[in-house]
Write an enzyme that holds these catalytic residues in place. Structure first.
Site, PDB file in Angstrom:
ATOM      1  N   CYS A  47       2.802  16.874  -2.673  1.00 56.87           N
ATOM      2  CA  CYS A  47       3.302  15.699  -3.359  1.00 56.87           C
ATOM      3  C   CYS A  47       2.493  15.652  -4.723  1.00 56.87           C
ATOM      4  CB  CYS A  47       3.252  14.366  -2.641  1.00 56.87           C
ATOM      5  SG  CYS A  47       4.690  14.669  -1.487  1.00 56.87           S
ATOM      6  N   GLU A  87       4.010   6.320  -7.985  1.00 54.00           N
ATOM      7  CA  GLU A  87       2.704   6.856  -8.424  1.00 54.00           C
ATOM      8  C   GLU A  87       2.358   7.004  -9.775  1.00 54.00           C
ATOM      9  OE1 GLU A  87       0.683   7.578  -5.967  1.00 54.00           O
ATOM     10  OE2 GLU A  87       2.224   7.509  -4.207  1.00 54.00           O
ATOM     11  N   HIS A 115       7.219   7.849  -3.753  1.00 58.58           N
ATOM     12  CA  HIS A 115       6.925   8.235  -2.469  1.00 58.58           C
ATOM     13  C   HIS A 115       8.261   7.437  -1.787  1.00 58.58           C
ATOM     14  CE1 HIS A 115       3.249  10.349  -2.257  1.00 58.58           C
ATOM     15  NE2 HIS A 115       3.731  11.126  -1.576  1.00 58.58           N
TER      16      HIS A 115
END
Length: 156
Positions: free
Chosen positions: A104, A42, A123
């Site tokens: 998250c 991410e 993730h």
């Protein structure tokens, strides 16, 4: 450290990590239950859109992580470069600019905010026969070592 699936408590713990430990980099790992044999790197955290209830039945005021924060914060780690330069047999690694709008992404944004961008979020898929804890640990170690190189820290 395992963070609770509770917005406010997760944010408080992230703040304490930055305040007390003052790390070079904080790497957060979250479960992507729908991902099968995929690791997602991410790039940024988003400040708004947190309407889904946490484990205690709450969501942040106004769906916002930091009332005075920017709309999004980019990690100082170039996840796209990392994604292009790393490959692991047995699992796909992909690049993403959207960690979702739940704990998250909320945690990631808070860490980017408190750490001036010196945070990363990965993730991971659920453990399974091909994706064992040992295998996942080795993959994460490889990814984190590459992140440290971007920070100018050569691993020992």
């Amino acid at each position: 450290m395992q963070l609770p699936v509770v917005y406010q408590k997760a944010k408080e713990q992230v703040f304490m990590i930055w305040k007390t430990l003052q790390p070079l980099l904080t790497v957060h790992v979250g479960l992507a239950p729908s991902a099968k044999a995929i690791i997602i790197l991410e790039q940024c955290g988003k400040n708004k859109g947190y309407q889904e209830m946490d484990a205690c039945g709450f969501h942040p005021e106004g769906g916002c992580c930091m009332l005075d924060g920017p709309e999004k914060i980019e990690s100082t780690i170039n996840m796209k470069t990392l994604w292009k330069n790393i490959s692991v047999e047995g699992i796909d690694i992909i690049f993403s600019r959207d960690a979702g709008r739940y704990i998250c992404d909320y945690t990631y944004y808070a860490s980017l905010y408190y750490g001036n961008g010196r945070a990363a979020f990965i993730h991971v898929p659920p453990l399974s026969k091909p994706i064992t804890a040992d295998f996942l640990g080795k993959v994460l170690q490889k990814i984190i070592l590459e992140m440290l190189k971007q920070c100018g820290e050569e691993p020992e």
